[in-house]
Write a protein that holds these residues in place. Structure first.
Motif, short mmCIF file in Angstrom:
data_model
loop_
_atom_site.label_atom_id
_atom_site.label_comp_id
_atom_site.label_asym_id
_atom_site.label_seq_id
_atom_site.Cartn_x
_atom_site.Cartn_y
_atom_site.Cartn_z
N MET A 145 17.98 20.13 23.21
CA MET A 145 17.37 18.75 22.75
C MET A 145 18.34 18.39 21.53
O MET A 145 18.43 18.99 20.46
N THR A 146 18.74 17.04 21.27
CA THR A 146 19.48 16.56 20.14
C THR A 146 18.55 15.82 19.26
O THR A 146 17.38 15.44 19.72
N ILE A 147 19.05 15.85 18.00
CA ILE A 147 18.16 15.23 17.03
C ILE A 147 18.38 13.48 17.08
O ILE A 147 19.30 13.00 17.06
N LYS A 148 17.08 12.87 16.98
CA LYS A 148 17.23 11.49 16.99
C LYS A 148 17.57 10.93 15.46
O LYS A 148 16.80 11.39 14.63
N SER A 149 18.26 9.85 15.44
CA SER A 149 18.60 9.25 14.18
C SER A 149 17.94 7.81 14.21
O SER A 149 18.04 7.02 13.18
N GLU A 150 17.24 7.38 15.41
CA GLU A 150 16.60 6.02 15.25
C GLU A 150 15.13 6.25 15.47
O GLU A 150 14.87 6.97 16.24
N PRO A 151 14.22 5.35 14.95
CA PRO A 151 13.03 5.39 14.96
C PRO A 151 12.28 5.11 16.21
O PRO A 151 11.11 5.56 16.60
N GLY A 152 13.02 4.66 17.37
CA GLY A 152 12.62 4.65 18.88
C GLY A 152 11.38 3.77 18.99
O GLY A 152 11.28 2.56 18.41
N LYS A 153 10.28 4.44 19.39
CA LYS A 153 8.87 3.75 19.54
C LYS A 153 8.20 3.43 18.43
O LYS A 153 6.98 2.80 18.17
N LEU A 154 8.68 3.77 16.99
CA LEU A 154 7.92 3.32 15.80
C LEU A 154 8.35 2.22 15.15
O LEU A 154 9.59 1.81 15.31
N GLU A 155 7.36 1.26 14.89
CA GLU A 155 7.54 0.09 14.41
C GLU A 155 7.84 -0.04 12.73
O GLU A 155 7.07 0.87 12.06
N GLN A 156 9.04 -0.46 12.31
CA GLN A 156 9.11 -0.46 10.86
C GLN A 156 8.30 -1.32 9.89
O GLN A 156 7.89 -2.51 10.59
N LYS A 157 7.57 -0.93 8.96
CA LYS A 157 7.18 -1.74 7.92
C LYS A 157 7.26 -1.47 6.70
O LYS A 157 7.85 -0.57 6.48
N GLN A 158 6.62 -2.33 5.77
CA GLN A 158 6.79 -2.22 4.41
C GLN A 158 5.51 -2.52 3.70
O GLN A 158 4.68 -3.19 4.05
N ILE A 159 5.08 -1.83 2.61
CA ILE A 159 3.87 -2.12 1.89
C ILE A 159 4.48 -2.05 0.24
O ILE A 159 5.23 -1.13 -0.23
N LYS A 160 3.85 -2.84 -0.78
CA LYS A 160 3.84 -2.72 -2.01
C LYS A 160 2.55 -2.30 -2.40
O LYS A 160 1.51 -2.91 -2.45
N THR A 161 2.45 -1.14 -3.37
CA THR A 161 0.96 -0.52 -3.30
C THR A 161 0.43 -1.27 -4.56
O THR A 161 1.08 -1.66 -5.33
N SER A 162 -0.90 -1.54 -4.44
CA SER A 162 -1.53 -2.02 -5.47
C SER A 162 -1.77 -1.04 -6.80
O SER A 162 -1.69 -1.67 -8.04
N ALA A 163 -1.75 0.19 -6.52
CA ALA A 163 -2.21 1.13 -7.62
C ALA A 163 -1.00 1.16 -8.62
O ALA A 163 -1.24 0.94 -9.89
N ARG A 164 0.15 1.44 -8.11
CA ARG A 164 1.29 1.45 -9.05
C ARG A 164 2.51 0.51 -8.66
O ARG A 164 3.41 0.49 -9.40
N GLY A 165 2.41 -0.26 -7.77
CA GLY A 165 3.20 -1.43 -7.68
C GLY A 165 4.57 -1.01 -7.01
O GLY A 165 5.64 -1.71 -7.02
N TYR A 166 4.73 0.27 -6.28
CA TYR A 166 5.88 0.67 -5.72
C TYR A 166 6.09 0.10 -4.29
O TYR A 166 4.94 0.27 -3.45
N THR A 167 7.15 -0.18 -3.80
CA THR A 167 7.44 -0.60 -2.32
C THR A 167 7.72 0.80 -1.51
O THR A 167 8.39 1.60 -1.89
N TYR A 168 7.07 1.08 -0.59
CA TYR A 168 7.24 1.99 0.57
C TYR A 168 7.79 1.46 1.68
O TYR A 168 6.95 0.60 2.33
N GLY A 169 8.87 2.06 2.38
CA GLY A 169 8.90 1.82 3.88
C GLY A 169 8.34 2.84 4.60
O GLY A 169 8.44 3.93 4.25
N TYR A 170 7.82 2.54 5.71
CA TYR A 170 7.34 3.40 6.59
C TYR A 170 7.58 2.93 8.24
O TYR A 170 7.75 1.70 8.34
N TYR A 171 7.03 4.01 8.97
CA TYR A 171 6.96 3.63 10.57
C TYR A 171 5.90 4.12 11.11
O TYR A 171 5.28 4.94 10.49
N THR A 172 5.37 3.27 12.25
CA THR A 172 4.12 3.72 12.94
C THR A 172 3.91 3.24 14.24
O THR A 172 4.90 2.60 14.75
N SER A 173 3.36 4.01 14.88
CA SER A 173 2.74 3.86 16.04
C SER A 173 1.27 4.27 16.40
O SER A 173 0.79 5.23 15.88
N PRO A 174 0.57 3.09 16.93
CA PRO A 174 -0.86 3.41 16.97
C PRO A 174 -1.50 4.39 17.98
O PRO A 174 -0.67 4.73 18.73
#
Length: 336
Positions: A1-30
């Motif tokens: 098996m080879t390594i995947k470099s694309e998120p595929g079924k994962l949805e890209q999202k972003q959040i700016k945290t309220s506690a510290r104000g840092y932006t995080y990019g993240y990927y999710t699938s329910p």
């Protein structure tokens, strides 16, 4: 098996945290059919792409929910210059905000390399949101209020294994490591993802365990053959992301570790009251698989699954089928 470099079924999202104000990019699938959600945390010098293979090939097809952040300092997330911002308690708060944004109360957290330390920190500081803890390569480190002593740690490793496992850390935390690694990214990639000789004797010299070993190696622009699983696409992604972001932020994890005053105000530990998994690799001569044994013997991991696989520090990528199978087997054994 080879390594995947694309998120595929994962949805890209972003959040700016309220506690510290840092932006995080993240990927999710329910999650599907009442299955739990996993929070997957990468280490140095990776990003969320470390988990694309297991997410798309094993977890999502089996109904598990997935949340995969770019940890602080990497890719789509903010990259503060001050190493003090990479405190595990503060980042645990950031991760808790991410999962709450996704409408999740509890997750199974799994981390690799520094991500294993972050996963442990998530359990220590956010236990109400943690239903199980998985650690890859980096074994459990019980919380302690004592300042980290890298020299003493290396002294102990030398007594046990005959060499100083963490010799590289002082250089990684130095002022010169950023620029040198920035200038030799491709050589560092080949070093990280080279084929592993599981019969090598680290007491006779290893780039990570020899002072200035990595520095001299990459300055010479040596590029050993990579593991057969490595694709041109994965290499391109890895090099582009680290070239864009630079190495200062990723090395701040080492600076924070070396200067840490210990673990304070943790809500959980040293005994872990949730199911745990450790996946170690027989060819990882820096993060030794045997390092989990003292915590097991001390009774700190009472509901523990210990799995040792063939491969090196990036075995979860290079031998992904075996890793995926081990994780799925553990997940199916849980009652969470």
């Amino acid at each position: 098996m080879t390594i995947k470099s694309e998120p595929g079924k994962l949805e890209q999202k972003q959040i700016k945290t309220s506690a510290r104000g840092y932006t995080y990019g993240y990927y999710t699938s329910p999650a599907q059919d009442g299955k739990p959600t996993l929070l997957l945390l990468h280490g140095w010098p990776d990003d969320s792409s470390l988990w694309y293979t297991i997410a798309n090939d094993a977890l999502i097809p089996n109904g598990y929910g997935v949340i995969v952040p770019d940890c602080l300092g990497y890719s789509l997330s903010d990259k503060p210059d001050d190493y003090k911002e990479y405190d595990s308690k503060a980042m645990a708060t950031d991760f808790a905000e991410i999962i709450k944004t996704e409408g999740i109360d509890k997750v199974i957290v799994i981390g690799h390399d520094w991500g294993s330390g972050l996963a442990q920190g998530f359990y220590f500081f956010q236990p109400e949101h943690c239903s199980a803890l998985g650690m890859c390569n980096v074994a459990y480190i019980p919380p302690s209020t004592q300042k980290r002593d890298i020299v003493a740690m290396n002294d102990q490793f030398e007594k046990i294994y005959g060499y100083r496992c963490f010799n590289y850390m002082s250089w990684f935390a130095s002022d010169e490591s950023d620029a040198i690694c920035d200038a030799h990214v491709e050589s560092l990639f080949h070093l990280c993802h080279a084929k592993v000789d599981e019969n090598q004797d680290p007491t006779k010299g290893n780039l990570f365990t020899t002072p200035d070993g990595i520095k001299k190696f990459i300055q010479a622009d040596i590029k050993p053959e990579t593991h057969p699983s490595i694709t041109p696409q994965f290499k391109k992604h890895w090099i582009e992301k680290l070239t864009e972001g630079g190495f200062h932020a990723p090395f701040n994890y080492y600076r924070n570790f070396i200067n840490s005053q210990g673990t304070h105000d943790n809500k959980a530990g040293p005994k872990v009251d949730v199911p745990t998994l450790f996946v170690g690799y027989s060819g990882d001569l820096v993060c030794r698989a045997e390092n989990i044994q003292p915590s097991i013997q001390a009774g700190l991991l009472p509901n523990h699954t210990n799995t040792i696989l063939s491969g090196g520090h990036w075995g979860l990528l290079h031998e992904s089928d075996a890793f995926n199978e081990a994780v799925l087997k553990w997940l199916k054994s849980l009652n969470v």
